[in-house]
Design a protein around this motif. Structure first.
Motif, PDB file in Angstrom:
ATOM      1  N   GLU A  24      -3.189   8.207 -21.702  1.00 30.66           N
ATOM      2  CA  GLU A  24      -2.981   7.458 -20.464  1.00 30.66           C
ATOM      3  C   GLU A  24      -4.017   7.804 -19.394  1.00 30.66           C
ATOM      4  N   ASN A  62      -3.681   6.945 -15.654  1.00 31.20           N
ATOM      5  CA  ASN A  62      -2.743   7.605 -14.753  1.00 31.20           C
ATOM      6  C   ASN A  62      -3.367   8.740 -13.947  1.00 31.20           C
ATOM      7  N   TRP A  63      -4.642   9.070 -14.211  1.00 31.97           N
ATOM      8  CA  TRP A  63      -5.248  10.231 -13.565  1.00 31.97           C
ATOM      9  C   TRP A  63      -6.290   9.829 -12.526  1.00 31.97           C
ATOM     10  N   GLU A 108      -7.370   3.428  -8.331  1.00 28.90           N
ATOM     11  CA  GLU A 108      -6.547   3.090  -9.491  1.00 28.90           C
ATOM     12  C   GLU A 108      -7.031   1.821 -10.176  1.00 28.90           C
ATOM     13  N   GLN A 110      -7.778   1.048 -14.419  1.00 24.42           N
ATOM     14  CA  GLN A 110      -6.832   0.236 -15.173  1.00 24.42           C
ATOM     15  C   GLN A 110      -7.435  -0.351 -16.449  1.00 24.42           C
ATOM     16  N   ARG A 146      -6.129   1.001 -19.671  1.00 19.46           N
ATOM     17  CA  ARG A 146      -4.805   0.610 -20.158  1.00 19.46           C
ATOM     18  C   ARG A 146      -4.917  -0.435 -21.277  1.00 19.46           C
TER      19      ARG A 146
END
Length: 391
Positions: free
Chosen positions: A157, A160-161, A169, A173, A176
């Motif tokens: 993931e 998420n960091w 963010e 993405q 993902r």
């Protein structure tokens, strides 16, 4: 890799199990080094005739090599067999928050070729473009046999960091929906396997590192972010979601909010404390003022010891292996400080683990990535390992 304690494998003598038995012989040679036919038969439960057929076939295919005959006191000379490093090759892809590598590994875990790139931030498409190009380059060059498969070691993931990495963010993405494994598989036509990068580092130590590892141990890998891996009964344990041993996410402190080990013990925390904005690698940037390094070592060791003690309340492990992408002298100091900190915790009702230094350093994750297809294609399931003389 020589085994840490005597282990045997059990095989079958029926023709339908031949593929399994070939894996069994390769696994024994991987774990023990050179073995004679008699030793293979003794450790596997296979008949002498079956072992003779298997070793001839594997030698003809170039997967194993026969050595010079060794004369004993009685009987015919015995021929020791070992894995042929050039018998097969595997591609490993390691993606991190600060760098990516694509390597070509052989049957002994040795890295035979490498393409690497460092970056300030893991921009999804830029990293993916590098990986795809590097895989094509590595697959096309060199004198090894064509790669059997590709392993990817990558943090879970990544998206998420963003906060800790220092990217918005929205820019993270892309990870993902990356589907990096699918893209590589489509481009190469090879089977592709994915594993958490810290778990891959643990697997590399298990397969190609120290010979004195116990059956059960926790592995801490100090990279840009600290992570972990878990071995139970000589077997790397990923868990249902691939995140078993994810010790970096363990909450161990409270400063107005829960804090995770990853915030306190990662090399990221050390880098953030440097006044000149330098980027650390395992080879460079560590010539910093001693008080800065000492402060990080104290914080990392104390918080890691806290997390280890918490783990031991749930996991009955004999040892904790400490490794990371840092100079060997820094790793030794970190391991020593963790060992010194553990007695400060109450281990009543628990076993205090031995602290052991790892051996692979920065290469651990790349070796671990290449080791995934090696295990998938040539080794038996580690659940079939039993103590010698059992069964």
């Amino acid at each position: 890799m020589p085994e840490s304690e005597a282990l045997a494998l059990r095989g079958g003598n029926q023709s339908r199990t031949r593929a399994h038995n070939e894996r069994l012989v390769i696994t024994l040679l991987h774990r023990n080094g050179a073995l004679s036919r008699a030793e293979i038969a003794s450790r596997s439960g296979l008949s002498a005739q079956a072992v003779s057929v298997l070793t001839r076939k594997l030698e003809a295919e170039g997967l194993i090599l026969g050595g010079e005959p060794v004369r004993g006191r009685v009987g015919q000379p015995s021929i020791p067999f070992r894995l042929n490093p050039d018998g097969a090759s595997f591609i490993g892809v390691q993606v991190g928050r600060r760098s990516a590598q694509v390597v070509r590994g052989d049957m002994t875990g040795r890295i035979r070729d490498k393409v690497a790139r460092s970056y300030a931030h893991p921009e999804p498409e830029l990293v993916a473009e590098f990986v795809m190009d590097a895989v094509a380059v590595i697959a096309a060059r060199g004198d090894l046999r064509p790669a059997t498969g590709i392993g990817i070691a990558i943090p879970s993931e990544m998206w998420n960091w963003a906060g800790l990495i220092g990217l918005p963010e929205a820019r993270m993405q892309g990870w993902r929906d990356m589907r990096l494994a699918e893209r590589i598989a489509a481009e190469t036509g090879l089977p592709v396997y994915t594993r958490n990068d810290a778990t891959a580092a643990c697997g590399a130590e298990l397969m190609f590192g120290r010979a004195d590892l116990p059956a059960d141990f926790l592995h801490l890998y100090f990279g840009y972010f600290v992570g972990g891996g878990l071995v139970l009964d000589h077997r790397l344990y990923d868990g249902p979601t691939g995140n078993a041993g994810s010790i970096g996410s363990m909450p161990i402190g409270w400063q107005g909010r829960p804090r995770q080990l990853i915030e306190l013990a990662s090399i990221h925390a050390l880098e953030q404390s440097l006044p000149d904005g330098r980027v650390l690698t395992d080879e460079g940037g560590w010539d910093m003022p001693a008080p800065l390094l000492d402060r990080w070592l104290a914080q990392a060791a104390g918080s890691a010891a806290h997390a280890i003690a918490a783990c031991c309340a749930v996991l009955d492990v004999a040892a904790v292996v400490i490794d990371g992408w840092m100079p060997a002298t820094v790793r030794a100091s970190l391991a020593g400080r963790i060992e010194a900190a553990l007695p400060g915790f109450d281990f009543s009702g628990m076993r205090r683990p031995q602290v052991i230094e790892g051996t692979l350093g920065r290469a651990a994750r790349s070796i671990g990535a290449a080791a995934i297809p090696f295990g998938a294609h040539f080794l038996v399931d580690q659940a079939e390992l039993v103590p010698a003389g059992a069964g």
